[in-house]
Design a protein around this motif. Structure first.
Motif, PDB file in Angstrom:
ATOM      1  N   ALA A   4       0.830  -1.209   0.000  1.00 15.00           N
ATOM      2  CA  ALA A   4       0.000   0.000   0.000  1.00 15.00           C
ATOM      3  C   ALA A   4       0.862   1.256   0.000  1.00 15.00           C
ATOM      4  O   ALA A   4       0.523   2.256  -0.647  1.00 15.00           O
ATOM      5  N   GLN A   5       1.970   1.219   0.722  1.00 16.19           N
ATOM      6  CA  GLN A   5       2.872   2.377   0.752  1.00 16.19           C
ATOM      7  C   GLN A   5       3.545   2.581  -0.600  1.00 16.19           C
ATOM      8  O   GLN A   5       3.721   3.717  -1.047  1.00 16.19           O
ATOM      9  N   TYR A   6       3.935   1.488  -1.240  1.00 18.35           N
ATOM     10  CA  TYR A   6       4.503   1.600  -2.588  1.00 18.35           C
ATOM     11  C   TYR A   6       3.486   2.225  -3.547  1.00 18.35           C
ATOM     12  O   TYR A   6       3.828   3.056  -4.383  1.00 18.35           O
ATOM     13  N   VAL A  51      11.900   5.590  -4.623  1.00 18.35           N
ATOM     14  CA  VAL A  51      11.933   4.703  -5.787  1.00 18.35           C
ATOM     15  C   VAL A  51      13.347   4.185  -6.024  1.00 18.35           C
ATOM     16  O   VAL A  51      13.566   2.984  -6.250  1.00 18.35           O
ATOM     17  N   MET A  52      14.318   5.092  -5.957  1.00 21.57           N
ATOM     18  CA  MET A  52      15.705   4.703  -6.207  1.00 21.57           C
ATOM     19  C   MET A  52      16.227   3.765  -5.127  1.00 21.57           C
ATOM     20  O   MET A  52      16.982   2.826  -5.418  1.00 21.57           O
ATOM     21  N   ALA A  67      10.495  -5.452 -12.561  1.00 16.24           N
ATOM     22  CA  ALA A  67       9.817  -6.002 -11.385  1.00 16.24           C
ATOM     23  C   ALA A  67       9.828  -5.004 -10.241  1.00 16.24           C
ATOM     24  O   ALA A  67       8.856  -4.886  -9.488  1.00 16.24           O
ATOM     25  N   SER A  68      10.918  -4.264 -10.123  1.00 25.19           N
ATOM     26  CA  SER A  68      11.016  -3.266  -9.060  1.00 25.19           C
ATOM     27  C   SER A  68      10.106  -2.072  -9.343  1.00 25.19           C
ATOM     28  O   SER A  68       9.385  -1.600  -8.460  1.00 25.19           O
ATOM     29  N   LEU A  69      10.126  -1.600 -10.582  1.00 19.18           N
ATOM     30  CA  LEU A  69       9.307  -0.432 -10.925  1.00 19.18           C
ATOM     31  C   LEU A  69       7.814  -0.745 -10.891  1.00 19.18           C
ATOM     32  O   LEU A  69       6.999   0.151 -10.659  1.00 19.18           O
ATOM     33  N   SER A  70       7.462  -2.004 -11.106  1.00 19.32           N
ATOM     34  CA  SER A  70       6.039  -2.376 -11.083  1.00 19.32           C
ATOM     35  C   SER A  70       5.434  -2.238  -9.690  1.00 19.32           C
ATOM     36  O   SER A  70       4.216  -2.270  -9.535  1.00 19.32           O
ATOM     37  N   ARG A  71       6.276  -2.085  -8.687  1.00 19.58           N
ATOM     38  CA  ARG A  71       5.763  -1.867  -7.333  1.00 19.58           C
ATOM     39  C   ARG A  71       5.140  -0.479  -7.180  1.00 19.58           C
ATOM     40  O   ARG A  71       4.427  -0.222  -6.211  1.00 19.58           O
ATOM     41  N   PHE A  72       5.455   0.413  -8.113  1.00 16.21           N
ATOM     42  CA  PHE A  72       5.001   1.800  -8.013  1.00 16.21           C
ATOM     43  C   PHE A  72       4.018   2.108  -9.149  1.00 16.21           C
ATOM     44  O   PHE A  72       4.363   2.791 -10.118  1.00 16.21           O
ATOM     45  N   PRO A  73       2.790   1.599  -9.052  1.00 17.97           N
ATOM     46  CA  PRO A  73       1.832   1.758 -10.161  1.00 17.97           C
ATOM     47  C   PRO A  73       1.440   3.205 -10.436  1.00 17.97           C
ATOM     48  O   PRO A  73       1.054   3.537 -11.557  1.00 17.97           O
ATOM     49  N   ARG A  74       1.541   4.071  -9.435  1.00 19.75           N
ATOM     50  CA  ARG A  74       1.186   5.477  -9.654  1.00 19.75           C
ATOM     51  C   ARG A  74       2.348   6.267 -10.250  1.00 19.75           C
ATOM     52  O   ARG A  74       2.153   7.367 -10.752  1.00 19.75           O
ATOM     53  N   ALA A  75       3.532   5.706 -10.178  1.00 22.81           N
ATOM     54  CA  ALA A  75       4.706   6.377 -10.739  1.00 22.81           C
ATOM     55  C   ALA A  75       5.031   5.865 -12.140  1.00 22.81           C
ATOM     56  O   ALA A  75       5.424   6.644 -13.014  1.00 22.81           O
ATOM     57  N   PHE A  76       4.850   4.563 -12.352  1.00 25.17           N
ATOM     58  CA  PHE A  76       5.186   3.955 -13.642  1.00 25.17           C
ATOM     59  C   PHE A  76       4.005   3.116 -14.118  1.00 25.17           C
ATOM     60  O   PHE A  76       3.641   2.129 -13.465  1.00 25.17           O
TER      61      PHE A  76
END
Length: 353
Positions: A4-6, A51-52, A67-76
């Motif tokens: 949820a935080q991601y 994110v970094m 896989a890492s960036l997919s944790r941030f659906p609102r960013a990517f």
């Protein structure tokens, strides 16, 4: 951090452009991925820093970038994640990062054109509302006192104006409360019936044509980017359906995807929606299928539709501005007549005496 935080972390467009551009530049210079991420982490802050940090930790554990960036659906979004995934598999990450940066910049410029074209009428409207409120709060009360003291017979328009002024001054909290309630109800309806509200909005004259062109331009840009990165046409269509605004366009894309899955050509699927697509778009898609350069065809379509959107925005602006000015002129004229009328009546009474 929890999932949820991601999911709550969001990056601005400039932050995303900076990330894509800087990471692509470092990789193109031959710097290892983990070192490049570490270098970017030193200068990052806020959401970008989180994110970094997550990206670096995941890479150290052997995970892949997508896989890492997919944790941030609102960013990517899914398009970005899938493009990076395809690039990692093909070994063309730095090239794809540059393409994503260029795509995002084009999208920002495109949205800015739409936003700025609609900004001028809104500014005129807000200025008019401000002037109206100033007149009702500052000017009308003083004139009202004079009219009542002298016993001037007031016409209906003036009485309505005085009523509105009294309502704003004496019942301010009620007006704010009613306005807030209406705003909340509107937000509630929009939140729960978003598709219904947007369908009504998108069906309005002028707007319907513009939104259709914007949708097709976004669709073409997305398909060009996805296909040029080597993603299958079915995956590209599935992802592109998420970038359009109109429900009809999304249905057309999904219907075409089903036809492609059944073994038919994309042009055949698009041809079933002749009313939604310009003929030149279908022709270019057919040409791209024959030559094996479908991605280039969508690039040409994107450029053509972007030009069409720019022309439509100019047309709408040219049509809306005079209509708004006439409407505002009539409203101001009516208000002035409501104020000046009793004054002339008062002057007439003085002369008669």
């Amino acid at each position: 951090m929890s999932s949820a935080q991601y999911a709550r972390i969001k990056l601005g467009n400039q932050d995303k452009i900076s990330f894509l551009s800087n990471l692509g530049t470092l990789l193109a210079a031959g710097i290892p991925l983990l070192d490049a991420v570490g270098s970017l982490l030193e200068d990052s802050k806020g959401g970008q820093k989180k994110v970094m940090e997550t990206l670096r930790a995941d890479l150290m554990q052997g995970k892949r970038i997508y896989a890492s960036l997919s944790r941030f659906p609102r960013a990517f979004d899914k398009i970005t994640v899938n493009l990076i995934r395809a690039a990692e598999e093909a070994g063309t990450l730095e090239v794809t990062l540059k393409d994503l940066r260029d795509h995002l910049q084009q999208e920002i410029e495109f949205n800015d054109k739409v936003r700025f074209a609609l900004l001028y009428p809104l500014i005129i409207l807000f200025v008019f509302i401000g002037v109206m409120l100033m007149m009702l709060v500052l000017v009308v009360p003083k004139l009202t006192t004079v009219f009542y003291q002298l016993g001037v017979t007031l016409p209906l328009s003036t009485r309505i104006l005085i009523f509105a002024s009294d309502l704003l001054i004496k019942k301010t909290f009620y007006v704010i409360g009613v306005g807030g309630a209406l705003a909340f109800i509107s937000y509630f309806i929009y939140s729960h019936k978003k598709s219904f509200v947007l369908n009504i909005l998108f069906s309005l004259p002028l707007i319907s044509q513009l939104v259709r062109q914007i949708d097709l331009a976004r669709l073409s840009r997305s398909l060009y980017l996805l296909l040029s990165s080597g993603l299958p046409i079915t995956v590209a269509l599935e992802l592109s359906a998420q970038v359009v605004m109109r429900e009809q366009t999304a249905k057309m894309i999904n219907r075409s995807r089903e036809m492609v899955l059944s073994g038919k050509k994309l042009s055949e699927g698009f041809r079933t929606s002749k009313k939604s697509l310009p003929t030149i778009m279908t022709r270019l898609i057919e040409a791209g299928e024959k030559s094996g350069s479908l991605d280039k065809s969508f690039q040409e379509i994107s450029n053509f539709l972007s030009y069409q959107v720019a022309n439509s925005l100019k047309t709408i602006t040219v049509l809306v501005e005079p209509v708004m000015l006439v409407g505002i002129g009539l409203a101001v004229g009516t208000m002035m007549m409501a104020i000046i009328g009793p004054i002339y009546g008062l002057v007439g009474q003085v002369k008669f005496r």
